[in-house]
Design a protein around this motif. Sequence first.
Motif, PDB file in Angstrom:
ATOM      1  N   ARG A   1       0.807  -1.199   0.000  1.00  0.00           N
ATOM      2  CA  ARG A   1       0.000   0.000   0.000  1.00  0.00           C
ATOM      3  C   ARG A   1       0.854   1.268   0.000  1.00  0.00           C
ATOM      4  O   ARG A   1       0.581   2.201  -0.744  1.00  0.00           O
ATOM      5  N   ALA A   2       1.888   1.248   0.824  1.00  0.00           N
ATOM      6  CA  ALA A   2       2.727   2.438   0.931  1.00  0.00           C
ATOM      7  C   ALA A   2       3.373   2.821  -0.402  1.00  0.00           C
ATOM      8  O   ALA A   2       3.274   3.976  -0.812  1.00  0.00           O
ATOM      9  N   PRO A   3       3.992   1.873  -1.105  1.00  0.00           N
ATOM     10  CA  PRO A   3       4.636   2.259  -2.364  1.00  0.00           C
ATOM     11  C   PRO A   3       3.630   2.789  -3.376  1.00  0.00           C
ATOM     12  O   PRO A   3       3.945   3.675  -4.162  1.00  0.00           O
ATOM     13  N   LEU A   4       2.425   2.256  -3.327  1.00  0.00           N
ATOM     14  CA  LEU A   4       1.435   2.717  -4.293  1.00  0.00           C
ATOM     15  C   LEU A   4       1.112   4.186  -4.035  1.00  0.00           C
ATOM     16  O   LEU A   4       1.146   5.018  -4.937  1.00  0.00           O
ATOM     17  N   SER A   5       0.872   4.508  -2.774  1.00  0.00           N
ATOM     18  CA  SER A   5       0.541   5.897  -2.464  1.00  0.00           C
ATOM     19  C   SER A   5       1.748   6.782  -2.737  1.00  0.00           C
ATOM     20  O   SER A   5       1.618   7.921  -3.148  1.00  0.00           O
ATOM     21  N   LEU A   6       2.904   6.200  -2.540  1.00  0.00           N
ATOM     22  CA  LEU A   6       4.153   6.929  -2.815  1.00  0.00           C
ATOM     23  C   LEU A   6       4.236   7.308  -4.285  1.00  0.00           C
ATOM     24  O   LEU A   6       4.511   8.450  -4.645  1.00  0.00           O
ATOM     25  N   ALA A   7       3.920   6.337  -5.120  1.00  0.00           N
ATOM     26  CA  ALA A   7       3.958   6.617  -6.555  1.00  0.00           C
ATOM     27  C   ALA A   7       2.871   7.604  -6.925  1.00  0.00           C
ATOM     28  O   ALA A   7       3.097   8.542  -7.681  1.00  0.00           O
ATOM     29  N   VAL A   8       1.712   7.384  -6.374  1.00  0.00           N
ATOM     30  CA  VAL A   8       0.575   8.229  -6.716  1.00  0.00           C
ATOM     31  C   VAL A   8       0.831   9.666  -6.290  1.00  0.00           C
ATOM     32  O   VAL A   8       0.616  10.614  -7.043  1.00  0.00           O
ATOM     33  N   ARG A   9       1.356   9.811  -5.072  1.00  0.00           N
ATOM     34  CA  ARG A   9       1.505  11.165  -4.545  1.00  0.00           C
ATOM     35  C   ARG A   9       2.604  11.947  -5.237  1.00  0.00           C
ATOM     36  O   ARG A   9       2.532  13.167  -5.332  1.00  0.00           O
ATOM     37  N   SER A  10       3.628  11.272  -5.690  1.00  0.00           N
ATOM     38  CA  SER A  10       4.749  12.048  -6.209  1.00  0.00           C
ATOM     39  C   SER A  10       4.846  12.068  -7.728  1.00  0.00           C
ATOM     40  O   SER A  10       5.329  13.027  -8.306  1.00  0.00           O
ATOM     41  N   VAL A  11       4.395  11.012  -8.363  1.00  0.00           N
ATOM     42  CA  VAL A  11       4.616  10.963  -9.802  1.00  0.00           C
ATOM     43  C   VAL A  11       3.360  11.231 -10.612  1.00  0.00           C
ATOM     44  O   VAL A  11       3.415  11.822 -11.685  1.00  0.00           O
ATOM     45  N   VAL A  12       2.232  10.841 -10.066  1.00  0.00           N
ATOM     46  CA  VAL A  12       0.999  11.090 -10.806  1.00  0.00           C
ATOM     47  C   VAL A  12       0.780  12.578 -11.093  1.00  0.00           C
ATOM     48  O   VAL A  12       0.374  12.932 -12.200  1.00  0.00           O
TER      49      VAL A  12
ATOM     50  N   THR B   1       7.092  -4.248  -4.803  1.00  0.00           N
ATOM     51  CA  THR B   1       6.613  -2.988  -4.223  1.00  0.00           C
ATOM     52  C   THR B   1       6.933  -1.792  -5.118  1.00  0.00           C
ATOM     53  O   THR B   1       6.366  -0.722  -4.953  1.00  0.00           O
ATOM     54  N   ARG B   2       7.859  -1.991  -6.085  1.00  0.00           N
ATOM     55  CA  ARG B   2       8.239  -0.849  -6.928  1.00  0.00           C
ATOM     56  C   ARG B   2       7.521  -0.839  -8.272  1.00  0.00           C
ATOM     57  O   ARG B   2       7.679   0.098  -9.046  1.00  0.00           O
ATOM     58  N   VAL B   3       6.756  -1.877  -8.556  1.00  0.00           N
ATOM     59  CA  VAL B   3       6.111  -1.964  -9.871  1.00  0.00           C
ATOM     60  C   VAL B   3       5.254  -0.740 -10.191  1.00  0.00           C
ATOM     61  O   VAL B   3       5.359  -0.187 -11.288  1.00  0.00           O
ATOM     62  N   PRO B   4       4.414  -0.271  -9.242  1.00  0.00           N
ATOM     63  CA  PRO B   4       3.572   0.893  -9.592  1.00  0.00           C
ATOM     64  C   PRO B   4       4.402   2.123  -9.947  1.00  0.00           C
ATOM     65  O   PRO B   4       4.067   2.855 -10.881  1.00  0.00           O
ATOM     66  N   GLN B   5       5.485   2.319  -9.222  1.00  0.00           N
ATOM     67  CA  GLN B   5       6.339   3.480  -9.480  1.00  0.00           C
ATOM     68  C   GLN B   5       6.950   3.390 -10.880  1.00  0.00           C
ATOM     69  O   GLN B   5       6.958   4.381 -11.632  1.00  0.00           O
ATOM     70  N   VAL B   6       7.443   2.202 -11.229  1.00  0.00           N
ATOM     71  CA  VAL B   6       8.027   2.018 -12.562  1.00  0.00           C
ATOM     72  C   VAL B   6       6.963   2.240 -13.635  1.00  0.00           C
ATOM     73  O   VAL B   6       7.211   2.884 -14.661  1.00  0.00           O
TER      74      VAL B   6
END
Lengths: 226, 206
Positions: A2-13, B34-39
């Motif tokens: 969950r954390a990495p998803l929100s991390l991606a969403v919050r910073s890159v989206v 855990t890094r897949v969404p970021q990539v």
Amino acid sequence: MRAPLSLAVRSVVPLLAAVLVVLASQGAHAHRLNLFAFVDGQSIQGSAYYSGGGAPGGAEIVAYGPDGAEIGHATTDADGNFSFTPTQPVDHRITIATADGHAAEFVVTAAELPAPLAAPAAEPQAPVAADEAEAGEAPPAAESEAVADRPTDVPAVAAAPAIDPAELESLIGRTVQRQIQPLRQQLFAYEGAIHMHDVLGGIGYILGLFGIAAYLMSLRRRKVAG
Amino acid sequence: MHIADGVVAVPVIATTSAIAVAGLGLGLRSIDDTRVPQVAVLSATFFVASLVHINLGPSSVHLILNGLIGVLLGWAAFPAMFVGLLLQSVLFGFGGITVLGLNLFNIAVPAVICGVAAREVIATSRPAVAAAVGGVAGAAAIAMTAMCVAIALALSGQEFLPAAEIVVLAHMPVMAIEGLITAAAVVLIKRVRPDMFPSRRTVAPL
């Protein structure tokens, strides 16, 4: 997870969103080199342009025949336009390569070339004309009878041969070609443009692809855990 | 920045493609689940960034964002950019399928070099310093990619200096803009999510 998803969403989206907003505001542009050419009078004219705007000035245009031999040559002006006079009645594969690695090509077929050069391409027409002449052989007898019946038609019949069928055909051909030229150019520009459905489709592919990757990874992890 | 099909010599394509495949392998191994969404999101960003045009002067150039992606993803920039480049060539006609490896090399290798060089500094230093380092990484990645393009063309028979001059000069504005974008993104991410920059002191290296 969950954390990495929100991390991606919050910073890159937000970044992705910003890019899309810019796109929507200025319209989607491609960065592709396009080359278009057509026959005008006795010369082949054309233009090269980047889909996103701008034109390659001073780029070298080379035309190749079907056998790969160089049969024409030109250099683009500052607006990407060029023209040269074709000397051979064959398909012209016109190519452009800029110094920074962009390339494109466009084919002008032999049939499109100016009348004197297009002669070999027009040859298939000759037998047709001959057929017509043969087919016409029988009617003349009947026709002459008709003519004899109605002498007033004679001037009309006599006037007909004044227009050479081959010349008429080439005239019509050239006129039609001139009329459809803008249409072809428009169609070509549409093909080269970037469409929003391609952009959105591409994003969909990416998210789907990585979604599958995430799923497979989660399966593997479950197997390891189990 | 995307080299088209049929411009570059086959040995150049073969060599760079081999290196690109190796980079892809390393990149895929560096992605844990855990890094897949970021990539994925950065891959999509790379895919659309190429549509943002900067019209200055006679030529037309677009964003690449390889410095930013390298800083955020490290080796995982390879798979992210591979997917983006593949779709760009299929959907938009940028570059081409036969030169996919070459273009991936030209864009991802500078990304990884700048990213690996800058990440540790960004992770451990003050925001101002991190922003400066991020900005330099963003600009340097573009400069290196431009040089790679010029070298690839030079190895294929074109004269190096004119090609380099055109490619590098045309990308000066891109370097400036991407430097600013990368610096801004680094500052934002450091404040919002500092753990996106894994320092070797806190997280195992990739």
